[in-house]
Design an enzyme around this catalytic site. Structure first.
Site, PDB file in Angstrom:
ATOM      1  N   LYS A 126      17.639  -3.205  -5.939  1.00 35.33           N
ATOM      2  CA  LYS A 126      17.924  -2.308  -5.605  1.00 35.33           C
ATOM      3  C   LYS A 126      18.543  -2.028  -4.817  1.00 35.33           C
ATOM      4  O   LYS A 126      19.643  -2.496  -4.784  1.00 35.33           O
ATOM      5  CB  LYS A 126      16.256  -2.033  -4.461  1.00 35.33           C
ATOM      6  CG  LYS A 126      15.745  -1.256  -4.388  1.00 35.33           C
ATOM      7  CD  LYS A 126      14.673  -0.787  -5.390  1.00 35.33           C
ATOM      8  CE  LYS A 126      13.910   0.585  -5.124  1.00 35.33           C
ATOM      9  NZ  LYS A 126      13.053   0.821  -5.841  1.00 35.33           N
ATOM     10  N   ASP A 166      14.344   6.529  -7.658  1.00 34.39           N
ATOM     11  CA  ASP A 166      13.489   6.216  -6.618  1.00 34.39           C
ATOM     12  C   ASP A 166      13.464   7.970  -5.616  1.00 34.39           C
ATOM     13  O   ASP A 166      14.076   8.695  -6.582  1.00 34.39           O
ATOM     14  CB  ASP A 166      13.670   4.680  -6.372  1.00 34.39           C
ATOM     15  CG  ASP A 166      12.905   4.867  -5.019  1.00 34.39           C
ATOM     16  OD1 ASP A 166      11.782   3.758  -5.358  1.00 34.39           O
ATOM     17  OD2 ASP A 166      12.980   5.236  -3.517  1.00 34.39           O
ATOM     18  N   THR A 210       4.908   5.961 -13.076  1.00 31.16           N
ATOM     19  CA  THR A 210       4.527   5.405 -12.424  1.00 31.16           C
ATOM     20  C   THR A 210       3.680   5.826 -11.405  1.00 31.16           C
ATOM     21  O   THR A 210       2.293   5.042 -11.478  1.00 31.16           O
ATOM     22  CB  THR A 210       5.612   5.611 -11.003  1.00 31.16           C
ATOM     23  OG1 THR A 210       6.937   4.967 -12.031  1.00 31.16           O
ATOM     24  CG2 THR A 210       5.439   4.640  -9.582  1.00 31.16           C
ATOM     25  N   SER A 377      10.553   1.893 -17.652  1.00 27.59           N
ATOM     26  CA  SER A 377      11.745   1.280 -17.973  1.00 27.59           C
ATOM     27  C   SER A 377      12.287   0.780 -18.999  1.00 27.59           C
ATOM     28  O   SER A 377      13.003   0.677 -19.455  1.00 27.59           O
ATOM     29  CB  SER A 377      12.848   1.382 -16.544  1.00 27.59           C
ATOM     30  OG  SER A 377      12.630   2.198 -15.651  1.00 27.59           O
TER      31      SER A 377
HETATM   32  P1  NDP Z   1      10.552  11.254  -5.066  1.00 30.76           P
HETATM   33  O1  NDP Z   1      11.802  11.622  -3.927  1.00 30.76           O
HETATM   34  O2  NDP Z   1      10.134  12.359  -6.227  1.00 30.76           O
HETATM   35  O3  NDP Z   1       9.459  11.796  -3.792  1.00 30.76           O
HETATM   36  C1  NDP Z   1       9.321  11.373  -2.278  1.00 30.76           C
HETATM   37  C2  NDP Z   1       7.805  12.262  -2.142  1.00 30.76           C
HETATM   38  O4  NDP Z   1       7.704  11.339  -0.919  1.00 30.76           O
HETATM   39  C3  NDP Z   1       8.695  13.689  -1.444  1.00 30.76           C
HETATM   40  O5  NDP Z   1       6.957  14.855  -1.238  1.00 30.76           O
HETATM   41  C4  NDP Z   1       8.505  13.470   0.154  1.00 30.76           C
HETATM   42  O6  NDP Z   1       8.903  14.402   0.503  1.00 30.76           O
HETATM   43  C5  NDP Z   1       7.737  12.262   0.071  1.00 30.76           C
HETATM   44  N1  NDP Z   1       8.359  11.362   1.771  1.00 30.76           N
HETATM   45  C6  NDP Z   1       9.782  10.477   1.670  1.00 30.76           C
HETATM   46  N2  NDP Z   1      10.048  10.299   2.174  1.00 30.76           N
HETATM   47  C7  NDP Z   1       8.938  10.303   3.118  1.00 30.76           C
HETATM   48  C8  NDP Z   1       8.782  10.417   5.017  1.00 30.76           C
HETATM   49  N3  NDP Z   1       9.594   9.606   6.009  1.00 30.76           N
HETATM   50  N4  NDP Z   1       7.449  10.687   5.079  1.00 30.76           N
HETATM   51  C9  NDP Z   1       7.362  11.628   4.435  1.00 30.76           C
HETATM   52  N5  NDP Z   1       7.167  12.238   3.609  1.00 30.76           N
HETATM   53  C10 NDP Z   1       7.982  11.787   2.580  1.00 30.76           C
HETATM   54  O7  NDP Z   1       9.876   9.926  -4.509  1.00 30.76           O
HETATM   55  P2  NDP Z   1       9.798   8.670  -5.867  1.00 30.76           P
HETATM   56  O8  NDP Z   1       7.797   9.902  -5.762  1.00 30.76           O
HETATM   57  O9  NDP Z   1      10.133   8.904  -7.274  1.00 30.76           O
HETATM   58  O10 NDP Z   1       8.935   8.132  -4.612  1.00 30.76           O
HETATM   59  C11 NDP Z   1       7.422   7.994  -3.805  1.00 30.76           C
HETATM   60  C12 NDP Z   1       7.567   6.784  -3.971  1.00 30.76           C
HETATM   61  O11 NDP Z   1       7.048   5.335  -4.772  1.00 30.76           O
HETATM   62  C13 NDP Z   1       8.511   5.136  -3.007  1.00 30.76           C
HETATM   63  O12 NDP Z   1       7.942   4.788  -2.201  1.00 30.76           O
HETATM   64  C14 NDP Z   1       9.591   5.065  -4.150  1.00 30.76           C
HETATM   65  O13 NDP Z   1       9.984   3.833  -3.884  1.00 30.76           O
HETATM   66  C15 NDP Z   1       7.847   4.323  -5.099  1.00 30.76           C
HETATM   67  N6  NDP Z   1       7.850   4.100  -5.791  1.00 30.76           N
HETATM   68  C16 NDP Z   1       8.692   5.397  -7.040  1.00 30.76           C
HETATM   69  C17 NDP Z   1       9.003   4.900  -8.181  1.00 30.76           C
HETATM   70  C18 NDP Z   1       9.295   5.518  -9.051  1.00 30.76           C
HETATM   71  O14 NDP Z   1       8.872   5.781 -10.862  1.00 30.76           O
HETATM   72  N7  NDP Z   1       9.941   7.081  -9.209  1.00 30.76           N
HETATM   73  C19 NDP Z   1       8.787   2.869  -9.458  1.00 30.76           C
HETATM   74  C20 NDP Z   1       7.492   2.556  -8.173  1.00 30.76           C
HETATM   75  C21 NDP Z   1       7.580   3.169  -6.811  1.00 30.76           C
HETATM   76  P3  NDP Z   1       9.883  15.135   1.288  1.00 30.76           P
HETATM   77  O15 NDP Z   1      10.405  16.555  -0.613  1.00 30.76           O
HETATM   78  O16 NDP Z   1       9.597  16.416   2.225  1.00 30.76           O
HETATM   79  O17 NDP Z   1      10.916  14.743   1.184  1.00 30.76           O
END
Ligand code: NDP
Length: 445
Positions: A126, A166, A210, A377
């Site tokens: 990661k 991510d 995902t 992936s």
């Molecule tokens: P994105 O950046 O596309 O979206 C993240 C979302 O979560 C946004 O709505 C963001 O809000 C919100 N968010 C992020 N940090 C915080 C925080 N500290 N408090 C509240 N809201 C928060 O990311 P992903 O959708 O890709 O990832 C989301 C989760 O899924 C993560 O935990 C990631 O590790 C996990 N994941 C992702 C994968 C992927 O393929 N993308 C694969 C497996 C797991 P805002 O826009 O306001 O920041």
């Protein structure tokens, strides 16, 4: 926790001070592994756990870049290459101001087991940076990505380490990163990054994978109780890549998704979130949920607060780590929750997981429920290796098979170890045994 593992855990925690999220991920896995070590004393003799908790390689680097006003900015870049027993290191890059070594290590550690559960030949890694892409122009994001890759390129490769997206890293960032890798190396090495655009080596279904996978896994859990998504009242946290695609899939299966969130607040839309509008606001305009609420009309937007205050029968946390605590879990359980599928990594605190498990709520931990992204992936890597591209239908079918397979493997492992329905145990043991066997076979490395 088993006394033999307790001692190893204490050493790991002491060797990695100040890394709370990494500690949490390690403890959660160790709590499941006592019974495995009763059956496999050879794992203890070969110090598999001690080795597994020590990354094979950790890279920390300076990322200098200039913003649009010409000012020099400095960020910190990370890549933790955790375990390559099953294949090249594989795992995403996160760009968020909260990123530090402890977050990258927790994510990399989880990734080892997740990747093993997919059944694909991929190791765990990661990376990321404390860079905050929010509010930055495309040109700033590009300059940052180019600088980040100017160091990272020497550590990655299709047979070595294959990053993906991510939080904060989507198609735009992967494009800039790939362009710079290609420029520096003079190689069109498609398999070095996943999450690429469709016309230049990407895979159909990767953007959806995902979120779709989380819903498919949760649907399999519901089936064990004779239920399905049809008619469920669902709350999703986040409104990024994983959340949007989880909402789309849940609604396609007959659920009503009544709420979702971002880091500023949440929206309650009793008629069901309008996914097409949400995609346009978030993915095209790069807007906020306030923009969705304004354009949709007739919905409630709550500034701040917790989306977990909204009642649901199914909860899909898809935002970030430790976003759902014990109090929120207890409230959800009181109000009729039946299932939780973790789209995010470690979104439920340890207290929350205990509440769900005690209440008999179906609980799919992230390392199993959100593995569809990394699995797809790996399908992207397969297509790159064979210079082929598959149809949406074929790729989605493969994703579904993989998610059903992960569900069944976790369930069967939980049965085998005497705790039916405990998907945490099933995922931890299922992933661990596969990696441990490979490490034993490969000698002391
Ligand atoms: P994105 O950046 O596309 O979206 C993240 C979302 O979560 C946004 O709505 C963001 O809000 C919100 N968010 C992020 N940090 C915080 C925080 N500290 N408090 C509240 N809201 C928060 O990311 P992903 O959708 O890709 O990832 C989301 C989760 O899924 C993560 O935990 C990631 O590790 C996990 N994941 C992702 C994968 C992927 O393929 N993308 C694969 C497996 C797991 P805002 O826009 O306001 O920041």
């Amino acid at each position: 926790m088993d006394a033999r593992l307790e001692a190893i855990k204490d050493t790991v925690l002491a060797r990695n001070p100040g890394e709370a999220e990494f500690h949490q991920a390690v403890v959660e896995v160790f709590e499941s592994l006592g019974p495995v070590h009763d059956r496999h004393p050879e794992f203890l003799e070969a110090a598999i756990l001690e080795r597994l908790c020590e990354p094979e390689r950790q890279i920390i680097f300076r990322v200098p870049w200039t913003d649009d006003s010409g000012r020099v900015q400095i960020n910190r870049g990370f890549r933790v290459e955790f375990n390559s027993a099953l294949g090249p290191y594989k795992g995403g890059l996160r760009f968020h101001p909260s990123v530090y070594l402890g977050i990258v290590k927790f994510l990399g550690f989880e990734q080892i087991f997740k990747n093993a559960l997919t059944g694909m030949p991929i190791g765990g890694g990661k990376g990321g940076s404390d860079f905050d892409p929010r509010g930055r122009s495309d040109a700033e994001v590009m300059r940052f990505c180019q600088s980040f890759m100017t160091e990272l390129y020497r550590h990655i490769g299709e047979y070595t380490d294959v990053p993906a997206g991510d939080i904060g890293v989507g198609g735009r960032e992967i494009g800039y990163l790939f362009g710079q890798y290609k420029r520096i190396t003079n190689r069109y090495e498609s398999g070095v990054l996943t999450g690429k655009g469709i016309s230049w080596g990407g895979s159909l279904v990767r953007p959806e994978a995902t979120g779709f996978g989380t819903v498919i896994f949760t649907q399999e859990m519901l089936k064990t109780r004779g239920a399905s998504f049809d008619g469920q009242r669902v709350v999703v946290s986040g409104s990024g890549n994983v959340a949007i695609n989880a909402i789309a899939k849940a609604e396609s299966l007959g659920a009503t998704v009544v709420a979702c969130s971002d880091s500023s607040g949440y929206v309650v839309d009793e008629a069901g979130i309008d996914v097409a509008l949400l995609r346009e606001v978030k993915e095209v305009q790069r807007g906020r949920l306030t923009d969705y609420a304004e354009r949709r009309g007739g919905v409630t937007y709550v500034d701040g607060g917790s989306v977990w205050d909204v009642d649901a029968t199914v909860a899909l946390p898809c935002a970030t780590q430790n976003e759902l605590d014990g109090d929120a879990a207890a409230r959800l359980v009181r109000n009729g929750l039946v299932a939780v599928g973790e789209g995010a990594n470690m979104p439920s605190t340890r207290d929350a997981v205990a509440v769900f498990q005690e209440a008999g709520v179906l609980f799919g931990p992230g390392k199993a429920a959100n593995a569809g992204g990394v699995a797809t992936s790996a399908l992207e890597m397969q297509q790159n290796a064979s210079r082929d591209s598959w149809s949406f239908e074929h790729t989605e079918e493969r994703l579904t098979e993989i998610m059903v397979g992960i569900h069944d493997r976790c369930a069967a492992t939980a049965d085998e170890y005497g705790d039916p329905g405990n998907y945490v145990l099933g995922a931890n043991i299922g992933g661990f045994v596969k990696v441990a066997d490979a490490m034993l076979a490969q000698g002391l490395i």
